[in-house]
Structures are given as C-alpha cells and as structure tokens.
Design a protein around this motif. Structure first.
Motif, short mmCIF file in Angstrom:
data_model
loop_
_atom_site.label_atom_id
_atom_site.label_comp_id
_atom_site.label_asym_id
_atom_site.label_seq_id
_atom_site.Cartn_x
_atom_site.Cartn_y
_atom_site.Cartn_z
N ASN A 204 -11.17 14.90 2.99
CA ASN A 204 -10.60 15.68 1.90
C ASN A 204 -9.20 15.88 2.39
O ASN A 204 -8.92 16.28 3.56
N GLU A 205 -8.16 15.76 1.29
CA GLU A 205 -6.87 15.98 1.82
C GLU A 205 -6.56 17.52 2.14
O GLU A 205 -5.50 17.73 2.79
N ASP A 206 -7.34 18.55 1.92
CA ASP A 206 -7.00 19.70 2.57
C ASP A 206 -7.41 20.00 3.85
O ASP A 206 -7.22 21.07 4.43
N GLN A 207 -8.18 19.01 4.68
CA GLN A 207 -8.39 19.24 6.00
C GLN A 207 -7.49 18.75 7.01
O GLN A 207 -6.04 18.58 6.39
N ASP A 214 -4.39 10.68 6.75
CA ASP A 214 -4.47 10.75 5.11
C ASP A 214 -3.61 9.74 4.51
O ASP A 214 -4.49 9.22 3.59
N GLN B 701 -7.34 25.17 6.45
CA GLN B 701 -7.03 25.22 5.21
C GLN B 701 -6.65 26.85 4.78
O GLN B 701 -5.60 26.85 4.15
N VAL B 704 -2.83 27.00 5.99
CA VAL B 704 -2.07 26.28 4.81
C VAL B 704 -2.08 27.19 3.75
O VAL B 704 -0.70 27.54 3.45
N SER B 705 -2.87 27.88 3.27
CA SER B 705 -2.94 28.85 2.06
C SER B 705 -1.95 30.28 2.49
O SER B 705 -1.21 30.74 1.91
N ILE B 719 2.11 21.20 0.43
CA ILE B 719 0.98 21.12 1.24
C ILE B 719 1.31 19.87 2.50
O ILE B 719 1.11 20.14 3.68
N LYS B 723 1.44 20.56 6.45
CA LYS B 723 0.81 19.58 7.41
C LYS B 723 1.62 19.17 8.44
O LYS B 723 1.33 19.02 9.86
N ASP B 741 -12.08 21.44 12.40
CA ASP B 741 -10.99 22.02 11.35
C ASP B 741 -10.23 23.20 11.84
O ASP B 741 -9.58 23.79 11.03
#
Lengths: 244, 747
Positions: A204-207, A214, B701, B704-705, B719, B723, B741
């Motif tokens: 999933n793209e949030d990983q 990606d 995650q 990122v936020s 985003i 990355k 992760d």
C-alpha cells in the motif's frame, strides 16, 4: 593457534603478481583477481555464479577481484569460533559446500549473502551499484527461466508471474539511475513478499517502500501483471463475469 | 363580630349540618381534660368529648370534623360549578378559589393551637395525611373540587388561548390566576414549607403543550400549502416571538423552555427540509434578510444548521471558481490586481453575509474559510501550476509597494495591504509567496523604487504576525542592510572629501547586501569595470575593509547602474543623460577613445561574455545610440562593428537604456520556481531529521504525517516527495530501516 594456520593457508594462495604488487620483501596483504579466482575454484565453488559470492562473503572480500589477508583470517577465524571448523583446506571445502546447499533453503542466510554482494559489486568510490551490475547480480541471485544465466538459488517468480522478468522490463523502461543500497536491499524484501502474495495485496502506498518499488507496483497493475484485488472480493480473486 | 359569623363569611356561605367554631372553643376543647376530665367547656357544641381522654383524642376529633366540613363545602361548590362553562367557569373557579384560600388563612390562624400541638405531634410521629390546617384546606380543594373540575377549567383556558392565537383580545389575567391556583396545589406533603410543580405540570403544562403542538401543526401545514417558504419563515418567526411574549404575560416561567421546544418542533423541525431546500435559491438571489431569518429559525433546532453550512461552503467555492474563470481567459497576461480583486470580491461578499445573516457564527466562518482555501489554491488560473496564486499575490503586492505614477493614498494603501493578507491567509504554498516577495523586495530596495518605507515595514510586520519571525527574518535583514548602507555612504562621502583629491569625485552610492539574506547571485559573466568608476570602487572597498576587517565583498555588477552625460551629438542644445547599466556604461565610455569597435574588441576589453554583451548592445543599438554593421545574419553578435551615432535625436533629454528584456524576467521566474523546489526538499529533509532526532524510532506512516504537520504552514507537501526525502536520508545514512516499516535515526 588457528590464526597462524590461517595465515599460512593465505600465504599459499599468494601468486607472483601479488608479490610483485606488494613490493620486494614486503608481506603480501592481499591477493588479486587471478589468485582469488583460483582460490574460489579450489573451494569447490563455481566462479561463474552466486557460489563465488558465498566464498567471498566468508573471507569478507571488498570486491570481486581481491581477497585481503585480514578478511581471510578474520572470516575463517570467526567461523572456527562459531562452528569449530578446523583451519585446513578440506574442512573449509566442506563448509563451503554446506553453505552453497543452504543458500536456496535458508532465507536469512540468502539475505546475508545478497546484501553482502552490494559491497562487492560497487566501485569503491561510488555509493551505489551501476545499474548493469545490479541487473547481472539479480539474475545470479533471483534468476528465473527467462534469465540468461538460468535459475538462481531463489528464483523470483510465483505461480503465474515471472517477477524478475517483469522487474527487468520495468527498469529498462523507467529506470536510468544506479541502484543504491536501500533499493538493492528493499528489492529482495519486496521479492520475498511477491512470492507469497502475487496479487500484491500486501502493498500500500502509505508504506515505506522506496519510490521505485511503488512505481513498479503501479506499472505492474497497468501492465495487468498484478491485478489490484477487487474490493470486498475474498482472497483477491477475480469474480467470473459472464458475457451475454 | 362573633367568630361563627366570621367562619360563615369566610367560606362565603353557611354550610348545612355544621356548627361554627371559635378559637376559645378550640383551645378549651383541646385542654378540657386538664380542667376536670369530662366537664364541658362554656361553648362546647361538639358532642362526645366528655368520654374521650387526653388532648390527643380531642384533637383528632376536631381535625376530622374540620376536614369533613371542608369536604361538604367543596362538594357543594362542585355541583354549583356544573352550571358554568368556558369563561364563566373560569370566573367561578377563580372567585371561589380566592374566597376559599382567604378563609383558609383565617382558619389556620384560628386553629393555631391545634396546629401547634396535636397536628405537630401527629406529624412528628410520622402520621400520613395529617397536615397543618392551611395545607389541609389545599389538600381538600385538590382532592374534592380540583379533581372534579380541573379538566373543564383547563378546557376553558385552552379555548381562551386559542382565541387569542387567532387574533382576539382576551382577559388573560384569568389564565394567570388559574396558573397560580394550580401551582399552589403542588404542596409537598412531607414538608409544608415546600411546593412542587407536579400538579401544575400535569394538569396545566401537559395539556397546554399538547394543544400548542396541535394548533401549530395544523396552522403551519395549511400555511405552507398556500404560501411561499419565505412568507412561512416570517410567520414562524412572528409566532415564536408571540409565544415568548405569552410566557412573559401570563404563564409560569417553568413552561418557557418546554413551550419553546414544542413550538420549535411544530414550526421548524417539521418543515426543516422544506426550509433547507429553499436555501440555495436564497443564496443564488442574495436574499440576505431571508437567509438571516432561516438561520435564526434553524439555529433553534438541534443539528439544524449543518446542511446549510455544507451548502454555503459549496456555493462560495463555486462562486470563487466562477469569478476566477471570468478573469482567467488569458492566463498569461492576467494582471495580478485583477486576479486578486476577483478573489477578494467573493471573500468580501460572503464574509459580509456571515456577519449579517449568520450571526458571525464560527462554524459558518470555518465553512467560508474552507471554501476560500479551496478556490484560492485550486482554480482555473492555478491549472498551469499551483504556484500561480502566491506568485500573483506577491506580484500585486509589488505593484502596490513600488513607486508609481498613480500615487496611492497612504491610508488606502494600508487598507489594500490588509486585504492582501486576507488572501495570504488562504494561500497554501506560503513559501512560494515568500520567494517571490523577497525577490521583488530585493529589486525594490536595490533600485530604490520603493513607494514608502512605512508601507514596506507595515507589510513585513503583517507577514511576521501571520507566519512568525523565521518567515520574515531575511526580509527584515534586507531592509536593515539598506539602512546601514545609507550611513555607510555618508561616511564614505566624508572620507572622500577629506582626501583633497583633484577634480570632482564620482557621485557614487554603494549598497552592502548580506550574503545569504538577499535572493541575489553573483553575475554570470566576468567584467572589467571602466577606469572612470573603478578607482572609486577600489576606494570604497578599502574604506569598507578598513571598517570591517575580514569581510569579503562580491560585486553584483548586473545590478549596478548609473547616469552618463552625452555631449557629442551634433545639433543638441543640451547634453542627453543616459541611464545605463554598468555593462552599457563600460561599452559607451570606450567611445571616448574612438568611434568604432568590433564585437570582439568590446568583448575582450569589457570581458563580458557573449550573451550579456549582446543584451547590453542590443538596447543601445535599438535606441540608436550606436549603429551596427555586419554580423552574421544582421545579428548583433560576433562579426558586427559598432559605431557611435552622432546624429542621435530624442524628444526627451533623460533616456532610460537600462531596461531588462522580457526573456530575463521569464528566466527569473523559472529560477525562482526552481529554487522553491530545492528549498522544499531541504525543508522536508530537515523536518524529517528533526523529528527522527527527537523520536529515534518511528513508523514510516507516522513520520510522514508528522512531517506534513510540521510543514503544512509553509506548503502542502506531497507524500511522494516526503518518501523521496526519506530515501535520500536513508542513502546518506541519517536514517536506517528497522523491522516492520519502522525507521531509525542514526546519530
């Protein structure tokens, strides 16, 4: 002690060229490509494929063309300490054979050799692996039926997908840069996942996957290589839709 | 007056079959056993007492007799009440209630002794249904008369109220008295010092609310069937006010809240969909009063306004997009002022609406803000690039702050700057604004064509207030540099005067601009300054280095300019003055030596690179100060020869030749945009490092936020870009990958 024996073993590998390179009367601290190849073969490893990496990993080589005395002694010495493998040619050969057999079966060991290979492949001054070198290495480690070098110890494929083939096609189309350490390491991590779930449902793209991975996933979906699991469909399998 | 008569008078008539009582009698009656156990007191009308022993028994007897007496009296009233109805019944009820309660006060007083002894003792022992005499009266009234007639009384009340609601004038004091009576009957049986509202609530409030509901349900149903929604809202508003007035006039305050709820339900909630459906039409036609009315109505019911806010937000967004689309026809030539005015117009209009119609409610303000944020950052003009809004806003600010022929009043300027800040608040990419703003501020300062220092300072402090010290730090430094340079030039002038030089010194001004604060870069060409100015430049350099040892000066020749006097023209009455760039100056001064130079000669003497030399010459040739011959394809460039034009003529004596070319501005814009991208990468990376340094380990995650949180005041990061920055930091080994992760910080 074993270190003396190991130093003697190393001395036996030294060729004329190496002596010349070291300079007259000076101790030889490293052997070059020719002697190194001879040594790898003498250990019963195939110089043409990933088996060579197994030996080079043991002796902590910095590059394909060179084995240092320090790496050789420290490497085998720690194997002696861990496994009580005596410091002689025959036992070393047996140990290398055991490692080569283990390579396809022990993912942790495979990963160790794979990650070690990055350092072997890159130019000393560079931080990243040349793309061409990386492509060859991937074939050696993860080769499938479509690879020039044939099957690697851990072919990157699943039931319906030749992943390595797809990966190479993708890189040819979309990737012009070199391969940094993170991309190299994460490619294996990603490969392991695809072999378990070929729908790429794990992604999933949030990983934290690197951008190139990606992009690869999106490319695969575009190409119809990995269909995005239909929302709500169990197991990500497609429903049969009949045409009327 | 004999007590018996008083009694009779008290209740209004002689109850049959009962005797009068007087206080002496009560006292004696209660205490007779003390005197001689059985002998009767002088006025002993009550039979059977002699056989009883003790005050206890005598008191109970007396109490019962009183109770019976009251029952009889009230039963009589009940039968009389049957003859009355409606207002007559109300009059009857009120009259009898007043007589009865008046008398009860007397009797209570009369029976003081009984109250104090027998009743008190009974109550202390916890006997039920024993009250002090006054309360006994109320209890009897409630149980006998009220029980029987309250419904009829209430019917009469409701009829009267309905007549009033239909517009008649009524005698509302009657209702108020009935309310008072009902409230009085709510005695707390355990404690006669307290009252409860239970009786009133059950017998008055409940039917009253029910009748109200039915009345308004019917009325509003009929009204909306025959009238417009706008009319209905007026009606409802009037009705609600009326009901509030009703409470004030004659109802108990306890009903206020319930009545309001009932009315809100019947008049608003049951028609809320109808009202809301009308909202869009009101917005479209800008019916402010009606919207205010709708707001005030729907604000009375729970969750009444939320759908309005949603529609309002969508409407404002659409209006904003439409306003931009109108001016965006030719986006490339779009005047910054036109664009900003279009944005402002919509904001002003709807902010006014929020203030006047929606009670300045914070939730509506939020909807307005959301809508503005949306159309300011994503619209027709921004299609070509999301940087367009901040860029145009900064350009408009530049137009305002620049010296111009059309002088703007100080107060008006300040006002417009405030409006700029209104739009600025909505700009998402505040860093882009900053970039363009500082570039243009630099230009205004270097070329000293700023309109007013006060306005500049005011704008910077506004930006500081909105975005903090860091945001305006460089802007302020630039401003300071100019102030310091002023003093420095004064000092230099004095220094030069003290040197006793021959001839007139060069009239020069230098600006010292701190590296790193100004968005300026060294020239992209080599340059040898003409001898006429280089001596002064060197002198200044020595002067400065003497003051500030160790500082390095870099000449920004591309920004330098000067005036030169040209007195070689034939037939000119007075010398022309050319405003030229330093490069043009170097070229023109060479013509003091001879009249003709080749392109190559000029290049070798000035050391300017071909591009810059071509640019400088181009304008001189175009203005006919020089004439050009040869050159490949007639171009000004290698192979061309340039001659001084002695026949130069112009209407004006002061001529500005220091004009930048269009392509230069375009290039500058492109450069600005490029530096924005680079700065953003750095900003993101430093935010990521800062976060990781504090947290050591973090899930991808979350990182990122958190990064978005820290950065979004400056711009909204993608985003994907975050990355990429994480990957760069992994590669630089600031970060490492951990299991699952998670990322780790490498010190």
């Amino acid at each position: 002690g074993p270190d003396d024996a190991l130093n003697q073993l190393f001395d036996r590998l030294v060729g004329d060229e190496d002596r010349a390179a070291a300079g007259a009367g000076k101790p030889v601290e490293a052997i070059g490509a020719e002697a190194a190849q001879a040594y790898i073969s003498s250990m019963g490893a195939n110089i043409e494929n990933v088996e060579a990496f197994v030996v080079l990993e043991i002796v902590r080589a910095d590059s394909i063309g060179q084995i240092t005395r320090q790496g050789f002694v420290e490497g085998w010495s720690s194997i002696y300490l861990d496994h009580r493998i005596p410091a002689d040619q025959a036992h070393h050969r047996n140990y290398v054979r055991m490692c080569i057999q283990n390579l396809p079966q022990n993912p942790a060991y495979f990963k160790k050799v794979y990650q070690f290979a990055f350092g072997l492949g890159k130019e000393p001054a560079q931080k990243a692996l040349e793309k061409d070198v990386a492509l060859v290495f991937w074939d050696l480690f993860l080769g499938t039926e479509s690879s020039d070098t044939g099957l690697g110890p851990r072919p990157w494929k699943s039931k319906n997908v030749d992943w390595l083939g797809a990966w190479k096609r993708f890189l040819a189309e979309k990737w012009t840069r070199s391969v940094n350490k993170d991309m190299w390491n994460q490619t294996l991590a990603f490969a392991e996942k695809t072999m378990v779930d070929e729908t790429l449902g794990f992604w999933n793209e949030d990983q934290a996957w690197p951008g190139v991975i990606d992009d690869f996933v999106l490319w695969c979906r575009e190409q119809g290589i990995a269909k995005a699991p239909a929302p709500g469909a169990a197991g990500g399998e497609e429903m049969d839709v009949e045409d009327y | 007056m004999p007590p018996a008569t008083m009694m009779t008078g008290a209740y209004g008539q002689q109850p049959s079959g009962s005797d009068g009582i007087d206080s002496t009698a009560v006292h004696n009656f209660c205490t007779s056993q003390k005197a001689n156990g059985g002998s009767s007191s002088p006025s002993n009308h009550l039979p059977g007492i002699g056989a009883q022993r003790g005050a206890h028994l005598l008191g109970e007897d007396l109490y019962k007799k009183l109770a019976n007496y009251l029952t009889d009296h009230l039963k009589h009233l009940v039968s009389e009440a049957e003859a009355h109805k409606d207002e007559a019944l109300l009059a009857f009820y009120i009259r009898e209630w007043q007589r009865y309660t008046n008398a009860a006060k007397y009797i209570h007083h009369l029976f003081k002794y009984l109250n104090r002894h027998w009743v008190k003792r009974e109550m202390d022992e916890g006997k039920k249904n024993i009250y002090d005499v006054y309360t006994l009266h109320l209890v009897q009234w409630r149980d006998v008369l009220f029980q029987a007639v309250s419904k009829k009384v209430m019917d009469a009340v409701l009829k009267l109220v309905e007549r009033q609601r239909l517009g008649e004038t009524i005698e509302y004091t009657q209702i108020k008295q009935v309310v008072d009576s009902f409230v009085s009957l709510g005695m707390d049986e355990g404690d006669n010092t307290k009252t409860t509202l239970e009786v009133y609530r059950y017998h008055f409030e409940r039917p009253f609310l029910e009748a109200t509901k039915v009345f308004y349900q019917n009325e509003s149903k009929q009204f909306v069937a025959e009238n417009s929604v706008v009319e209905y809202m007026k009606k409802a508003e009037a009705r609600l006010a009326e009901e509030e007035e009703r409470v004030r006039m004659y109802l108990h305050p306890d009903i206020a809240l319930h009545l309001k709820k009932t009315c809100n339900q019947a008049l608003i909630a049951e028609h809320s969909t109808l009202l809301r459906d009308e909202f869009q039409a009101l917005l479209d036609n800008n019916r402010e009063d009606d919207m205010r009315r709708m707001y005030s109505l729907l604000s009375r019911i729970p969750d009444g306004l939320e759908p309005l806010r949603t529609r309002f937000e969508a409407h404002v967004r659409k209006a904003g997009l439409a306003a931009v689309a109108k001016v965006a026809a030719d986006a490339d030539k779009l005047e910054p002022k036109v664009y900003v005015d279009a944005l402002l117009e919509i904001h002003t209009q709807y902010q006014g609406l929020v203030e006047r119609a929606f009670n300045k409610e914070p939730d509506f303000t939020r909807s307005l803000d959301n809508a503005c944020k949306e159309f300011v950052n994503r619209n027709e003009v921004c299609k070509s690039g999301s940087n367009k809004s901040p860029e145009l806003l900064a350009k408009y600010t530049d137009v305002l702050l620049r010296k111009s022929s059309t002088g703007v009043e100080e107060a008006e300027l300040e006002n417009t700057l405030t409006q700029i800040m209104t739009v600025f608040k909505y700009i998402q990419d505040k860093d882009v604004f900053q970039k363009f703003y500082s570039r243009m501020l630099a230009r205004r300062l270097v070329h000293s064509n700023s309109n007013s220092d006060d306005a500049e300072t005011s704008m910077i402090s506004k930006l500081k207030e909105a975005c903090g010290f860091e945001y305006t730090n460089k802007l302020q430094r630039m401003f300071q540099d100019m102030q310091i340079s002023k003093d420095l030039n004064t000092g230099f002038k004095e220094h030069v005067a003290s040197l006793n030089m021959d001839g007139k010194p060069l009239d020069s001004t230098y600006s010292i601009l701190g590296t790193g604060f100004w968005p300026l870069v060294p020239p992209n060409t080599s340059f040898v300054a003409p001898a006429e100015i280089s001596a002064d430049c060197d002198r200044f350099t020595r002067f400065y280095k003497n003051k500030h040892e160790g500082r390095k000066l870099t000449w920004l020749w591309q920004l330098c300019k000067g005036d030169i006097k040209a007195n070689y023209m034939k037939g000119a009455k007075m010398p022309y003055i050319f405003s030229v760039s330093a490069y043009q100056m170097a070229i023109l001064l060479l013509f003091n030596e001879k009249d003709q130079y080749t392109f190559e000669e000029l290049a070798s003497i000035t050391q300017l690179n071909a591009d810059v030399l071509e640019g400088a010459l181009g304008i001189l040739v175009k203005a006919k100060v020089l004439t050009a011959e040869g050159g490949e394809g007639g171009k000004i460039g290698p192979g061309a020869t340039f001659s001084l034009n002695y026949d130069f003529k112009n209407k004006k004596y002061r001529i500005n030749l220091n004009v930048g070319m269009k392509s230069e501005t375009k290039q500058e814009e492109a450069e600005t945009n490029k530096t924005i991208e680079e700065d953003r990468k750095l900003l993101l990376q430093s935010a990521i490092v800062r976060i990781m340094k504090a947290r050591k380990k973090m899930k991808h995650q979350q990182l990122v936020s958190e990064t978005i949180n820290q950065i979004k005041a400056r711009f909204m990061p993608k985003i994907g870009d975050i990355k990429k920055c994480i990957e760069i930091l992994l590669d630089k080994e600031y970060l490492e990958r951990l299991e699952d992760d998670e990322l780790g910080y490498l010190a």
